[in-house]
Design a protein around this motif. Structure first.
Motif, PDB file in Angstrom:
ATOM      1  N   ARG A 107       0.828  -1.213   0.000  1.00 55.40           N
ATOM      2  CA  ARG A 107       0.000   0.000   0.000  1.00 55.40           C
ATOM      3  C   ARG A 107       0.862   1.262   0.000  1.00 55.40           C
ATOM      4  N   TRP A 108       1.927   1.260   0.821  1.00 54.36           N
ATOM      5  CA  TRP A 108       2.818   2.417   0.842  1.00 54.36           C
ATOM      6  C   TRP A 108       3.512   2.595  -0.511  1.00 54.36           C
ATOM      7  N   LEU A 109       3.888   1.489  -1.130  1.00 53.16           N
ATOM      8  CA  LEU A 109       4.553   1.562  -2.432  1.00 53.16           C
ATOM      9  C   LEU A 109       3.611   2.120  -3.490  1.00 53.16           C
ATOM     10  N   GLU A 110       2.360   1.689  -3.431  1.00 55.27           N
ATOM     11  CA  GLU A 110       1.366   2.203  -4.384  1.00 55.27           C
ATOM     12  C   GLU A 110       1.176   3.710  -4.217  1.00 55.27           C
ATOM     13  N   GLU A 111       1.118   4.150  -2.967  1.00 54.66           N
ATOM     14  CA  GLU A 111       0.957   5.581  -2.708  1.00 54.66           C
ATOM     15  C   GLU A 111       2.184   6.358  -3.186  1.00 54.66           C
ATOM     16  N   LEU A 112       3.366   5.814  -2.911  1.00 56.46           N
ATOM     17  CA  LEU A 112       4.603   6.463  -3.344  1.00 56.46           C
ATOM     18  C   LEU A 112       4.629   6.624  -4.859  1.00 56.46           C
ATOM     19  N   ARG A 113       4.352   5.550  -5.562  1.00 54.57           N
ATOM     20  CA  ARG A 113       4.401   5.590  -7.023  1.00 54.57           C
ATOM     21  C   ARG A 113       3.309   6.461  -7.606  1.00 54.57           C
ATOM     22  N   GLY A 114       2.256   6.675  -6.843  1.00 52.30           N
ATOM     23  CA  GLY A 114       1.187   7.546  -7.311  1.00 52.30           C
ATOM     24  C   GLY A 114       1.518   9.020  -7.185  1.00 52.30           C
ATOM     25  N   HIS A 115       2.480   9.351  -6.313  1.00 54.96           N
ATOM     26  CA  HIS A 115       2.818  10.754  -6.063  1.00 54.96           C
ATOM     27  C   HIS A 115       4.214  11.147  -6.522  1.00 54.96           C
ATOM     28  N   ALA A 116       5.125  10.192  -6.611  1.00 53.29           N
ATOM     29  CA  ALA A 116       6.529  10.512  -6.888  1.00 53.29           C
ATOM     30  C   ALA A 116       6.866  10.355  -8.362  1.00 53.29           C
ATOM     31  N   ASP A 117       8.052  10.824  -8.725  1.00 51.30           N
ATOM     32  CA  ASP A 117       8.549  10.683 -10.081  1.00 51.30           C
ATOM     33  C   ASP A 117       8.722   9.201 -10.412  1.00 51.30           C
ATOM     34  N   MET A 118       8.477   8.850 -11.677  1.00 56.60           N
ATOM     35  CA  MET A 118       8.526   7.445 -12.068  1.00 56.60           C
ATOM     36  C   MET A 118       9.941   6.865 -11.960  1.00 56.60           C
ATOM     37  N   ASN A 119      10.970   7.721 -11.996  1.00 61.51           N
ATOM     38  CA  ASN A 119      12.351   7.247 -11.950  1.00 61.51           C
ATOM     39  C   ASN A 119      12.927   7.205 -10.537  1.00 61.51           C
ATOM     40  N   ILE A 120      12.103   7.386  -9.543  1.00 55.35           N
ATOM     41  CA  ILE A 120      12.596   7.439  -8.167  1.00 55.35           C
ATOM     42  C   ILE A 120      13.281   6.126  -7.793  1.00 55.35           C
ATOM     43  N   VAL A 121      14.391   6.235  -7.044  1.00 57.72           N
ATOM     44  CA  VAL A 121      15.121   5.061  -6.563  1.00 57.72           C
ATOM     45  C   VAL A 121      14.503   4.627  -5.241  1.00 57.72           C
ATOM     46  N   ILE A 122      14.102   3.358  -5.155  1.00 54.17           N
ATOM     47  CA  ILE A 122      13.377   2.881  -3.975  1.00 54.17           C
ATOM     48  C   ILE A 122      14.109   1.703  -3.343  1.00 54.17           C
ATOM     49  N   MET A 123      14.268   1.765  -2.017  1.00 56.69           N
ATOM     50  CA  MET A 123      14.844   0.646  -1.271  1.00 56.69           C
ATOM     51  C   MET A 123      13.865   0.168  -0.214  1.00 56.69           C
TER      52      MET A 123
END
Length: 221
Positions: A107-123
Motif C-alpha cells: 500500500r505504501w509503495l502504491e501511494e509512493l508511485r502515485g505521487h513521486a517521479d517514475m524514476n525514483i530510486v526505492i529501497m
C-alpha cells in the motif's frame, strides 16, 4: 567511494529522500543514525514531516542528502503525500518483528508511485534486525517482494548501526548514477553539433536494470 561530514565547498547536488512506512518501525531512528550517528531509546511519534541533512562525497562530487521523515500514522497521510513531490529517492521501512508493517508495504509503495517521479530510486528496508529472535518477516519473503517490485533491499538495525550507512549510500549512489547519465547525455548532445550514440536515449531506471542491480547486490546484507 564515499566519505562523509559537513563541507565548506560548493554543494554539487541536493537529493531529496523520503522515509515511508507505518508508525514505530524506526524511520526516525534510521535517520538519526545516518545523519548524526545517534540513537534514542525514547522517542515520540513523528508529527507531520521532519527532515535532516547529511553531506557525502560521491565520485568527487559533494552531495547533500535532504532526508524527510514522514509520519506513519493514518491521520497524517493526507499531509505527508504532498512531500513526495521532488523526491528522487525513497526508503520503504518495515519492522521485521511486526508482520503487518511488512504487509502494508504494498500500500505504501502504491501511494509512493502515485505521487513521486517514475524514476525514483526505492529501497525496501527491514529494520530492527537486532531483534532476530522475534522475527515475524523472513528475509526470503522480503527478498521476493523486493524482486517482484524491482526494489533494492537491506535489513538494518538502527540500534546497532547495522547496514544503515549502506542503505542510504546505496540509494544516494543510484540517484547520482542517473543524474550523471543525464548530464553526460546533455553535454554530448550539445557538443560540436555531433550526434551522440546516446542522444535521444531516455534515462529511466527500468525494471530490467533494477532487477539486475538487485540480483547483483544479493538483496540483503
Amino acid at each position: 567511494m564515499a566519505s562523509y561530514g559537513e563541507y565548506n565547498q560548493k554543494i554539487d547536488y541536493v537529493f531529496k529522500i523520503v522515509l515511508i512506512g507505518d508508525s514505530a518501525v524506526g524511520k526516525t531512528q534510521l535517520l538519526n543514525r545516518f545523519a548524526r550517528n545517534e540513537f534514542f531509546f525514547e522517542t515520540k511519534a513523528t508529527i507531520g514531516v521532519e527532515f535532516q541533512t547529511r553531506t557525502v562525497v560521491l565520485d568527487r562530487k559533494i552531495v547533500k542528502a535532504q532526508i524527510w521523515d514522514t509520519a506513519g500514522q493514518e491521520r497524517y497521510r493526507a499531509v505527508t503525500s504532498a512531500y513526495y513531490r521532488g523526491a528522487v529517492g525513497a526508503m520503504l521501512v518495515y519492522d521485521i518483528t511486526k508482520r503487518q508493517t511488512f504487509e502494508n508495504m504494498a500500500r505504501w509503495l502504491e501511494e509512493l508511485r502515485g505521487h513521486a517521479d517514475m524514476n525514483i530510486v526505492i529501497m525496501l528496508v527491514g529494520n530492527k534486525s537486532d531483534l532476530g529472535a522475534f522475527r515475524a518477516v523472513s528475509t526470503e519473503d522480503a527478498k521476493e517482494f523486493a524482486e517482484k517490485e524491482s526494489l533494492f533491499f537491506l535489513e538494518t538495525s538502527a540500534l546497532e548501526a547495522t547496514n544503515v550507512e549502506s542503505a542510504f549510500l546505496t540509494v544516494l549512489t543510484e540517484i547520482y548514477k542517473m543524474v550523471s547519465k543525464k548530464t553526460l547525455i546533455a553535454n554530448e548532445e550539445q557538443g560540436n553539433g555531433s550526434v551522440s550514440l546516446l542522444a535521444g536515449t531516455k534515462i529511466v531506471l527500468s525494471t530490467e536494470n533494477q532487477e539486475a542491480q538487485v540480483a547483483k547486490k544479493g538483496c540483503c546484507g
